[in-house]
Design an enzyme around this catalytic site. Structure first.
Site, PDB file in Angstrom:
ATOM      1  N   CYS A   1      -3.239   3.432  -5.755  1.00 11.50           N
ATOM      2  CA  CYS A   1      -2.403   2.280  -5.394  1.00 11.50           C
ATOM      3  C   CYS A   1      -1.073   2.392  -6.108  1.00 11.50           C
ATOM      4  CB  CYS A   1      -3.078   0.978  -5.812  1.00 11.50           C
ATOM      5  SG  CYS A   1      -4.260   0.375  -4.622  1.00 11.50           S
TER       6      CYS A   1
ATOM      7  N   CYS B   1       0.872  -1.176   0.000  1.00  7.66           N
ATOM      8  CA  CYS B   1       0.000   0.000   0.000  1.00  7.66           C
ATOM      9  C   CYS B   1       0.910   1.227   0.000  1.00  7.66           C
ATOM     10  CB  CYS B   1      -0.967  -0.009   1.173  1.00  7.66           C
ATOM     11  SG  CYS B   1      -0.202   0.153   2.785  1.00  7.66           S
TER      12      CYS B   1
ATOM     13  N   CYS C   1      -4.816  -0.996  -1.210  1.00  4.27           N
ATOM     14  CA  CYS C   1      -5.361   0.356  -1.181  1.00  4.27           C
ATOM     15  C   CYS C   1      -6.827   0.331  -1.587  1.00  4.27           C
ATOM     16  CB  CYS C   1      -4.593   1.261  -2.135  1.00  4.27           C
ATOM     17  SG  CYS C   1      -2.839   1.318  -1.770  1.00  4.27           S
TER      18      CYS C   1
END
Length: 158
Positions: free
Chosen positions: A87, A7, A79
């Site tokens: 992302c 992430c 994400c």
């Protein structure tokens, strides 16, 4: 097989996933986590939640994807596109899948509401990881197309 949970900040979701995966994974499977712009710390609520679940928190820290100990075989971005997060795109010749989860680090409200956001993220990630580990991994690691399809499916159903 090395699985990277990725992430942006590497302070909550990806660390929750890494620790949970490593807690549940069979021999030969290992998770890592990283961020494209690491926060530099693991959120204390994420660590407290892992400890409550009986999952070791030792050795987990926020790190950059530039500092990985091994090259991943699979990259799972966590994400939340629904929240407008971007992302990171991992640059490498690896299998990629997306398992969007809302970031509990951005939760607001009472302590109970914030804790509930962390629990919800953890429960989603754990359900997906359990579904991943329930797959016939010995068979699928040799059938990349089917493994990719299964990982994509898991990211959509939980």
């Amino acid at each position: 097989m090395n699985v990277l949970f990725l992430c942006t900040g590497n302070s909550c979701r990806s660390v929750l996933a890494e620790a949970t995966f490593n807690h549940l994974a069979p021999a030969g499977w290992r998770a890592m986590s990283a961020g494209s712009h690491p926060a530099g710390y693991v959120h204390p609520r994420a660590l407290a939640l892992l400890a409550r679940e009986g999952i070791s928190t030792e050795g987990y820290f926020s790190k950059s994807w530039d500092d990985l100990p091994q090259t991943p075989d699979i990259v799972v971005t966590v994400c939340s596109n629904a929240a407008g997060e971007t992302c990171p795109a991992y640059l490498g010749n690896v299998m990629r899948t997306h398992w969007g989860v809302d970031d509990p680090a951005h939760a607001t409200g009472s302590d109970a509401e914030i804790d509930a956001a962390f629990v919800a993220a953890y429960q989603t990630l754990r359900a997906r990881i359990e579904a991943f580990l329930a797959l016939p991994l010995n068979e699928l690691q040799h059938n990349r197309a089917r493994l990719k399809a299964e990982l994509d499916r898991i990211g959509e159903i939980f």
